[in-house]
Write an enzyme that holds these catalytic residues in place. Structure first.
Site, PDB file in Angstrom:
ATOM      1  N   CYS A   1       5.797  -0.308   7.259  1.00  0.00           N
ATOM      2  CA  CYS A   1       5.435   0.859   6.466  1.00  0.00           C
ATOM      3  C   CYS A   1       6.637   1.295   5.643  1.00  0.00           C
ATOM      4  O   CYS A   1       7.758   1.333   6.152  1.00  0.00           O
ATOM      5  CB  CYS A   1       5.010   1.991   7.402  1.00  0.00           C
ATOM      6  SG  CYS A   1       4.583   3.518   6.555  1.00  0.00           S
ATOM      7  N   LEU A   2       6.406   1.640   4.386  1.00  0.00           N
ATOM      8  CA  LEU A   2       7.514   2.075   3.522  1.00  0.00           C
ATOM      9  C   LEU A   2       8.160   3.366   4.030  1.00  0.00           C
ATOM     10  O   LEU A   2       9.299   3.656   3.700  1.00  0.00           O
ATOM     11  CB  LEU A   2       7.027   2.247   2.076  1.00  0.00           C
ATOM     12  CG  LEU A   2       6.538   0.954   1.405  1.00  0.00           C
ATOM     13  CD1 LEU A   2       5.994   1.248   0.006  1.00  0.00           C
ATOM     14  CD2 LEU A   2       7.646  -0.090   1.335  1.00  0.00           C
TER      15      LEU A   2
ATOM     16  N   GLY B   1       0.836  -1.196   0.000  1.00  0.00           N
ATOM     17  CA  GLY B   1       0.000   0.000   0.000  1.00  0.00           C
ATOM     18  C   GLY B   1       0.873   1.249   0.000  1.00  0.00           C
ATOM     19  O   GLY B   1       2.005   1.220   0.500  1.00  0.00           O
TER      20      GLY B   1
ATOM     21  N   HIS C   1      -4.542   1.570   7.555  1.00  0.00           N
ATOM     22  CA  HIS C   1      -3.159   2.077   7.654  1.00  0.00           C
ATOM     23  C   HIS C   1      -2.936   3.229   6.666  1.00  0.00           C
ATOM     24  O   HIS C   1      -2.408   4.285   7.033  1.00  0.00           O
ATOM     25  CB  HIS C   1      -2.189   0.910   7.389  1.00  0.00           C
ATOM     26  CG  HIS C   1      -0.743   1.287   7.357  1.00  0.00           C
ATOM     27  ND1 HIS C   1       0.184   0.797   8.247  1.00  0.00           N
ATOM     28  CD2 HIS C   1      -0.040   2.099   6.512  1.00  0.00           C
ATOM     29  CE1 HIS C   1       1.380   1.299   7.961  1.00  0.00           C
ATOM     30  NE2 HIS C   1       1.272   2.087   6.906  1.00  0.00           N
ATOM     31  N   GLU C   2      -3.362   3.023   5.402  1.00  0.00           N
ATOM     32  CA  GLU C   2      -3.156   4.070   4.386  1.00  0.00           C
ATOM     33  C   GLU C   2      -4.008   5.305   4.683  1.00  0.00           C
ATOM     34  O   GLU C   2      -3.565   6.439   4.461  1.00  0.00           O
ATOM     35  CB  GLU C   2      -3.461   3.542   2.981  1.00  0.00           C
ATOM     36  CG  GLU C   2      -2.652   2.326   2.543  1.00  0.00           C
ATOM     37  CD  GLU C   2      -1.159   2.432   2.793  1.00  0.00           C
ATOM     38  OE1 GLU C   2      -0.604   3.549   2.757  1.00  0.00           O
ATOM     39  OE2 GLU C   2      -0.554   1.382   3.063  1.00  0.00           O
TER      40      GLU C   2
ATOM     41  N   HIS D   1      -2.338   7.608   7.013  1.00  0.00           N
ATOM     42  CA  HIS D   1      -1.349   8.493   6.375  1.00  0.00           C
ATOM     43  C   HIS D   1      -2.001   9.793   5.904  1.00  0.00           C
ATOM     44  O   HIS D   1      -1.401  10.858   5.996  1.00  0.00           O
ATOM     45  CB  HIS D   1      -0.711   7.807   5.158  1.00  0.00           C
ATOM     46  CG  HIS D   1       0.396   6.860   5.494  1.00  0.00           C
ATOM     47  ND1 HIS D   1       1.551   7.248   6.124  1.00  0.00           N
ATOM     48  CD2 HIS D   1       0.530   5.528   5.268  1.00  0.00           C
ATOM     49  CE1 HIS D   1       2.355   6.196   6.275  1.00  0.00           C
ATOM     50  NE2 HIS D   1       1.764   5.136   5.763  1.00  0.00           N
TER      51      HIS D   1
ATOM     52  N   GLN E   1       2.747   9.904   1.402  1.00  0.00           N
ATOM     53  CA  GLN E   1       4.102   9.336   1.501  1.00  0.00           C
ATOM     54  C   GLN E   1       5.014   9.783   0.364  1.00  0.00           C
ATOM     55  O   GLN E   1       6.234   9.677   0.464  1.00  0.00           O
ATOM     56  CB  GLN E   1       4.036   7.808   1.521  1.00  0.00           C
ATOM     57  CG  GLN E   1       3.396   7.255   2.791  1.00  0.00           C
ATOM     58  CD  GLN E   1       3.277   5.751   2.716  1.00  0.00           C
ATOM     59  OE1 GLN E   1       2.313   5.223   2.182  1.00  0.00           O
ATOM     60  NE2 GLN E   1       4.268   5.050   3.244  1.00  0.00           N
TER      61      GLN E   1
HETATM   62 NI    NI Z   1       2.538   3.209   5.673  1.00  0.00          NI
END
Ligand code: NI
Length: 171
Positions: free
Chosen positions: A94-95, A49, A136-137, A140, A54
């Site tokens: 998470c990225l 995701g 989660h997304e 963000h 991000q």
């Molecule tokens: Ni994330």
């Protein structure tokens, strides 16, 4: 396609609250190209995701693909959770917080309303990993990271670990 650079914790830009996408813009070639770039960036990372926040685009949309074959991209524009029920615990990563994994409790079953990349509104009821990923997304888009669910002490340990990793990769 362009590989976008992903902001990393504790970059303050990750704390920006995203604003809604003007639905009239969805058909714009530039917006469609950005969606493709985000999917490309997510697959290359690799991740399941990626929220626009991000990649330093502070608008309410995100891309997800939890499939094994990485051939089921999903786009959520202006997502809204209309129903959340139960709870589940999952070890999230998470990225934007590379190499860190921690248990987070989220709703188990959700219903989400959003607009797809074709401009059509849709509603999806789901559970398990997809429900986790959507929540989660969406965090963000609010400027929230999964490490915010950890204790301040643990979050500070994460920050130090990332700073150390960055120093050694720069050396
Ligand atoms: Ni994330």
């Amino acid at each position: 396609m362009t590989l976008l650079s992903i902001l990393e914790f504790p970059d303050p830009r990750l704390r920006t609250r995203a604003t809604p996408v003007d639905p009239a813009r969805i058909a714009d070639p530039a917006f469609q190209a950005l969606l493709d770039d985000m999917l490309h960036t997510m697959y290359e990372a690799p991740g399941i995701g990626l929220a626009a926040s991000q990649v330093d685009v502070h608008q309410r949309f995100m891309v997800i693909d939890i499939s094994e074959e990485k051939d089921q991209p999903q786009v959520f524009i202006n997502p809204e959770i209309t129903l959340a029920d139960g709870h589940q615990v999952y070890q999230e990563g998470c990225l934007s917080v590379p190499g860190i994994f921690a248990d987070v409790t989220r709703a188990n079953q959700i219903t989400v309303k959003a607009i797809g990349r074709n401009g059509q509104p849709f509603e999806l009821s789901t559970d398990g990993l997809l429900a986790i990923c959507i929540q989660h997304e969406m965090d963000h888009l609010e400027g929230k990271l999964f490490v915010d669910y950890l204790s301040p002490l643990k979050r500070d340990m994460v920050r130090k670990k990332l700073e150390k990793a960055r120093r050694s990769s720069a050396a």
